[in-house]
Design an enzyme around this catalytic site. Structure first.
Site, mmCIF file in Angstrom:
data_model
loop_
_atom_site.group_PDB
_atom_site.id
_atom_site.type_symbol
_atom_site.label_atom_id
_atom_site.label_comp_id
_atom_site.label_asym_id
_atom_site.label_seq_id
_atom_site.Cartn_x
_atom_site.Cartn_y
_atom_site.Cartn_z
ATOM 1 C CB THR A 34 3.118 -3.925 7.977
ATOM 2 O OG1 THR A 34 4.387 -4.123 8.599
ATOM 3 C CG2 THR A 34 2.371 -2.900 8.812
ATOM 4 N N GLY B 177 7.093 3.213 -5.548
ATOM 5 C CA GLY B 177 7.829 2.486 -4.516
ATOM 6 C C GLY B 177 8.267 1.108 -4.995
ATOM 7 C CD GLN B 178 10.949 -3.682 -2.062
ATOM 8 O OE1 GLN B 178 12.139 -3.849 -1.889
ATOM 9 N NE2 GLN B 178 10.052 -4.049 -1.158
ATOM 10 C CG ASP B 179 6.042 -3.897 -1.938
ATOM 11 O OD1 ASP B 179 7.271 -4.106 -2.024
ATOM 12 O OD2 ASP B 179 5.372 -4.224 -0.941
ATOM 13 C CD GLU C 108 7.584 -2.688 12.355
ATOM 14 O OE1 GLU C 108 7.513 -1.858 13.250
ATOM 15 O OE2 GLU C 108 8.463 -3.555 12.311
ATOM 16 C CE LYS D 45 1.147 0.720 5.883
ATOM 17 N NZ LYS D 45 0.667 0.451 4.528
ATOM 18 C CG LEU E 46 -2.851 7.571 -0.387
ATOM 19 C CD1 LEU E 46 -1.714 6.705 0.139
ATOM 20 C CD2 LEU E 46 -4.166 6.783 -0.366
ATOM 21 N N GLY F 100 1.250 4.066 -4.536
ATOM 22 C CA GLY F 100 2.624 3.674 -4.200
ATOM 23 C C GLY F 100 3.345 3.107 -5.411
ATOM 24 C CG HIS G 143 8.181 -7.420 1.022
ATOM 25 N ND1 HIS G 143 7.278 -7.280 2.054
ATOM 26 C CD2 HIS G 143 7.812 -6.532 0.078
ATOM 27 C CE1 HIS G 143 6.385 -6.355 1.739
ATOM 28 N NE2 HIS G 143 6.695 -5.874 0.553
ATOM 29 C CE1 TYR H 230 4.355 1.755 7.563
ATOM 30 C CE2 TYR H 230 4.929 -0.113 8.957
ATOM 31 C CZ TYR H 230 4.571 0.395 7.720
ATOM 32 O OH TYR H 230 4.413 -0.462 6.653
ATOM 33 C CB ALA I 203 2.214 3.613 3.344
ATOM 34 C CG LEU J 7 0.733 -1.499 -3.246
ATOM 35 C CD1 LEU J 7 1.761 -2.033 -4.229
ATOM 36 C CD2 LEU J 7 0.372 -2.591 -2.244
HETATM 37 P P1 NAP Z 1 8.021 2.331 -0.460
HETATM 38 O O1 NAP Z 1 9.035 1.836 -1.450
HETATM 39 O O2 NAP Z 1 8.473 3.214 0.640
HETATM 40 O O3 NAP Z 1 6.897 3.110 -1.306
HETATM 41 C C1 NAP Z 1 5.920 3.895 -0.688
HETATM 42 C C2 NAP Z 1 5.058 4.525 -1.759
HETATM 43 O O4 NAP Z 1 4.016 5.299 -1.137
HETATM 44 C C3 NAP Z 1 5.817 5.487 -2.704
HETATM 45 O O5 NAP Z 1 5.385 5.258 -4.025
HETATM 46 C C4 NAP Z 1 5.368 6.845 -2.214
HETATM 47 O O6 NAP Z 1 5.390 7.848 -3.213
HETATM 48 C C5 NAP Z 1 3.918 6.544 -1.823
HETATM 49 N N1 NAP Z 1 3.339 7.577 -0.957
HETATM 50 C C6 NAP Z 1 3.862 8.055 0.194
HETATM 51 N N2 NAP Z 1 3.063 9.021 0.688
HETATM 52 C C7 NAP Z 1 2.019 9.155 -0.164
HETATM 53 C C8 NAP Z 1 0.888 10.015 -0.224
HETATM 54 N N3 NAP Z 1 0.683 10.921 0.711
HETATM 55 N N4 NAP Z 1 -0.001 9.880 -1.254
HETATM 56 C C9 NAP Z 1 0.234 8.958 -2.218
HETATM 57 N N5 NAP Z 1 1.300 8.124 -2.245
HETATM 58 C C10 NAP Z 1 2.186 8.229 -1.228
HETATM 59 O O7 NAP Z 1 7.235 1.125 0.195
HETATM 60 P P2 NAP Z 1 7.185 -0.436 -0.229
HETATM 61 O O8 NAP Z 1 8.304 -1.135 0.445
HETATM 62 O O9 NAP Z 1 6.999 -0.551 -1.691
HETATM 63 O O10 NAP Z 1 5.862 -0.900 0.531
HETATM 64 C C11 NAP Z 1 4.589 -0.840 -0.104
HETATM 65 C C12 NAP Z 1 3.506 -0.833 0.960
HETATM 66 O O11 NAP Z 1 3.595 -2.009 1.731
HETATM 67 C C13 NAP Z 1 3.593 0.319 1.964
HETATM 68 O O12 NAP Z 1 2.269 0.663 2.304
HETATM 69 C C14 NAP Z 1 4.307 -0.275 3.152
HETATM 70 O O13 NAP Z 1 3.945 0.420 4.328
HETATM 71 C C15 NAP Z 1 3.754 -1.692 3.110
HETATM 72 N N6 NAP Z 1 4.616 -2.753 3.647
HETATM 73 C C16 NAP Z 1 5.916 -2.860 3.216
HETATM 74 C C17 NAP Z 1 6.688 -3.909 3.689
HETATM 75 C C18 NAP Z 1 8.119 -4.089 3.215
HETATM 76 O O14 NAP Z 1 8.857 -4.837 3.881
HETATM 77 N N7 NAP Z 1 8.505 -3.493 2.083
HETATM 78 C C19 NAP Z 1 6.138 -4.855 4.581
HETATM 79 C C20 NAP Z 1 4.815 -4.707 4.962
HETATM 80 C C21 NAP Z 1 4.046 -3.663 4.472
HETATM 81 P P3 NAP Z 1 6.652 8.835 -3.450
HETATM 82 O O15 NAP Z 1 7.588 8.113 -4.377
HETATM 83 O O16 NAP Z 1 6.025 10.036 -4.043
HETATM 84 O O17 NAP Z 1 7.267 9.090 -2.095
HETATM 85 O O1 F7E Z 2 14.633 -1.862 9.991
HETATM 86 C C1 F7E Z 2 17.257 -2.135 12.561
HETATM 87 C C2 F7E Z 2 15.981 -1.411 12.946
HETATM 88 O O2 F7E Z 2 14.044 0.095 8.595
HETATM 89 C C3 F7E Z 2 14.816 -3.227 10.289
HETATM 90 C C4 F7E Z 2 9.294 -1.349 6.399
HETATM 91 O O3 F7E Z 2 9.238 -1.809 5.064
HETATM 92 O O4 F7E Z 2 9.386 -3.590 7.263
HETATM 93 C C5 F7E Z 2 10.074 -2.347 7.243
HETATM 94 O O5 F7E Z 2 10.204 -1.823 8.554
HETATM 95 C C6 F7E Z 2 15.528 -3.371 11.600
HETATM 96 C C7 F7E Z 2 14.963 -2.532 12.749
HETATM 97 O O6 F7E Z 2 12.667 -2.056 8.461
HETATM 98 C C8 F7E Z 2 19.568 0.312 11.256
HETATM 99 O O7 F7E Z 2 16.059 -0.911 14.268
HETATM 100 C C9 F7E Z 2 19.621 -1.269 12.709
HETATM 101 O O8 F7E Z 2 14.916 -3.332 13.896
HETATM 102 O O9 F7E Z 2 14.874 -2.011 7.456
HETATM 103 P P1 F7E Z 2 14.107 -1.387 8.548
HETATM 104 P P2 F7E Z 2 11.445 -2.165 9.502
HETATM 105 O O10 F7E Z 2 11.500 -1.132 10.543
HETATM 106 O O11 F7E Z 2 11.392 -3.584 9.941
HETATM 107 C C10 F7E Z 2 8.060 -3.535 7.794
HETATM 108 C C11 F7E Z 2 7.463 -4.919 7.716
HETATM 109 C C12 F7E Z 2 7.228 -2.475 7.187
HETATM 110 O O12 F7E Z 2 6.013 -2.607 7.078
HETATM 111 C C13 F7E Z 2 7.879 -1.164 6.924
HETATM 112 O O13 F7E Z 2 7.146 -0.392 5.963
HETATM 113 O O14 F7E Z 2 16.875 -2.913 11.432
HETATM 114 N N1 F7E Z 2 18.364 -1.258 12.176
HETATM 115 N N2 F7E Z 2 20.366 -0.317 12.162
HETATM 116 C C14 F7E Z 2 18.306 -0.292 11.272
HETATM 117 N N3 F7E Z 2 17.304 0.105 10.465
HETATM 118 C C15 F7E Z 2 17.551 1.120 9.607
HETATM 119 N N4 F7E Z 2 16.579 1.503 8.762
HETATM 120 N N5 F7E Z 2 18.775 1.748 9.569
HETATM 121 C C16 F7E Z 2 19.830 1.383 10.363
HETATM 122 O O15 F7E Z 2 20.915 1.958 10.316
#
Ligand code: NAP
Ligand code: F7E
Length: 345
Positions: A125, A11-13, A127, A153, A59, A8, A179, A149, A82, A80
């Site tokens: 997560t 990605g952001q993280d 979630e 996870k 992956l 990952g 985050h 999702y 996903a 990371l």
């Molecule tokens: P993100 O920006 O969506 O990045 C996801 C990364 O996963 C990207 O680098 C993507 O690569 C890679 N990826 C997707 N499918 C893959 C595959 N089949 N094989 C290898 N790599 C693959 O996510 P993030 O926000 O940085 O989050 C990092 C991790 O923390 C994720 O696992 C997410 O589910 C988890 N998480 C995030 C949050 C949050 O709020 N951000 C909270 C809890 C947990 P490409 O660029 O090629 O698509």
């Molecule tokens: O939605 C509502 C939507 O897509 C947040 C991922 O990083 O955090 C993330 O998942 C909320 C939801 O994040 C729109 O229904 C309203 O209630 O920004 P989100 P998420 O679903 O919480 C968790 C911790 C992860 O692990 C995940 O990888 O916002 N919402 N209107 C909307 N959401 C989106 N995307 N777009 C809208 O227009």
């Protein structure tokens, strides 16, 4: 010098963690999907694209994962990578399991078969809490995921615990609540809101559409959270930790904060799909509701308790939601200039 493989990385993280690890003098091997060079703009934006050693990595491909782990023998493996967008997981439930659950399992099995001491970090997560059983949620709160999702996870989370208990491997799960940052993907609600207000301020669009405005999230700053990941993998004892801010707010409130940053003052009227957000200074409608953004099952409220990681590792959040929104909005302008100059996706 220690070596870390980070999936990952595009990605952001992945970008923030890589930056943090490089500053700690860790060699970072960044696992890219084939063809992903196009999307490594985050590494470029942080100025670290040349410092990461790229590794082609998918992956869903066991042989490739096993060979990479066996050859590199990493000290740390941060998983990371996903399919991370909850909305899409409803349309791609099998693919989501394939990458998020089986992908993590392939990594764990590879570390075991290669007989390595690699410290494994799984990106779990909030979630997984889904329809929450306690407020706030901590490491002992029962799980009830509400999306493919969340289910994928949760399976990966338990696989990581299972390898820890069965084989004594150093496997830890960071249960991270939402985050955000300027590097957040455009599809996530916070980044969408910030980008749309920026576009309105540039007269490129008149208004934008959202789904459920009442959902509540515990939003923190991604840069603070990757520090927690590094702390977790460096503990003697592997374990599971919640990382959160212990504050929760609605999507509606996030809109109000972001609007203020661009000089608008959002007021609301109407109910359900008829609700609109308008600028009380000009009466212009800036936000409408479109049910296409609703999810088949929603997670209504998330709020995490981070007492355990604070006690064990000294981690705590450093950035308030108000400061986070402010930095996302001011950085949006810089990002726009960056994209215009660099011609990257
Ligand atoms: P993100 O920006 O969506 O990045 C996801 C990364 O996963 C990207 O680098 C993507 O690569 C890679 N990826 C997707 N499918 C893959 C595959 N089949 N094989 C290898 N790599 C693959 O996510 P993030 O926000 O940085 O989050 C990092 C991790 O923390 C994720 O696992 C997410 O589910 C988890 N998480 C995030 C949050 C949050 O709020 N951000 C909270 C809890 C947990 P490409 O660029 O090629 O698509
Ligand atoms: O939605 C509502 C939507 O897509 C947040 C991922 O990083 O955090 C993330 O998942 C909320 C939801 O994040 C729109 O229904 C309203 O209630 O920004 P989100 P998420 O679903 O919480 C968790 C911790 C992860 O692990 C995940 O990888 O916002 N919402 N209107 C909307 N959401 C989106 N995307 N777009 C809208 O227009």
């Amino acid at each position: 010098m220690k070596t870390a493989i980070v999936t990952g990385i595009t990605g952001q993280d992945g970008a923030y963690l890589a930056q943090y690890l490089l500053n700690k003098n860790v060699r970072v091997i960044g696992a890219f999907r084939r063809g992903a060079e196009r999307t490594s703009w985050r590494l470029k934006y942080l100025g670290i694209d040349k410092d990461i050693e790229p590794l082609e990595f998918e992956l869903s491909e066991f042989a490739q994962i096993f060979k990479a782990i066996k050859d590199i023998k990493p000290d740390y493996f941060y998983n990371l990578g996903a399919m991370s967008f909850v909305g899409t997981s409803f349309d791609q439930p099998l693919y989501t399991q394939e990458v998020n659950y089986l992908g993590a399992l392939r990594v764990l099995e590879s570390i075991r078969l290669a007989e390595l001491e690699t410290r494994f970090y799984q990106a779990s997560t909030s979630e997984m809490f889904g329809e929450v059983k306690t407020i706030p949620q901590n490491e002992l709160t029962p799980f009830h995921p509400r999306s493919p999702y969340g289910v994928s996870k949760l399976a990966a989370h338990w696989a990581s615990i299972n390898y820890r208990e069965s084989y004594g491997m150093h496997c830890s799960n960071g249960i991270l609540f939402n985050h955000e940052s300027p590097l957040r993907g455009d599809e996530f609600v916070t980044k969408k809101i910030v980008s749309c207000f920026f576009q309105i301020s540039q007269n490129n669009i008149d208004f934008f559409e959202l789904g459920n405005l009442d959902a509540k999230r515990d939003w923190g700053y991604a840069k603070d959270y990757v520090e927690g990941m590094e702390m977790i993998t460096n503990l003697d004892k592997p374990d599971d930790f919640v990382i959160a801010t212990n504050k929760t707010n609605t999507i509606r409130y996030f809109c109000e904060l972001a609007a203020n940053e661009f000089g608008y003052n959002i007021a609301w009227k109407g109910k359900g799909v008829e609700e609109i957000g308008f600028d009380s200074k000009t009466n212009k409608t800036l936000i409408r509701v479109n049910p296409k953004f609703y999810r088949p099952a929603e997670v209504d409220i998330l709020i995490g308790c981070y007492d355990k990681i604070k006690k064990v590792a000294g981690w705590k959040p450093k950035t308030s939601l108000e400061d986070l929104v402010s930095l996302m909005c001011s950085e949006e302008i810089k990002l726009n200039n960056f994209f215009n100059t660099n011609k990257v996706n």
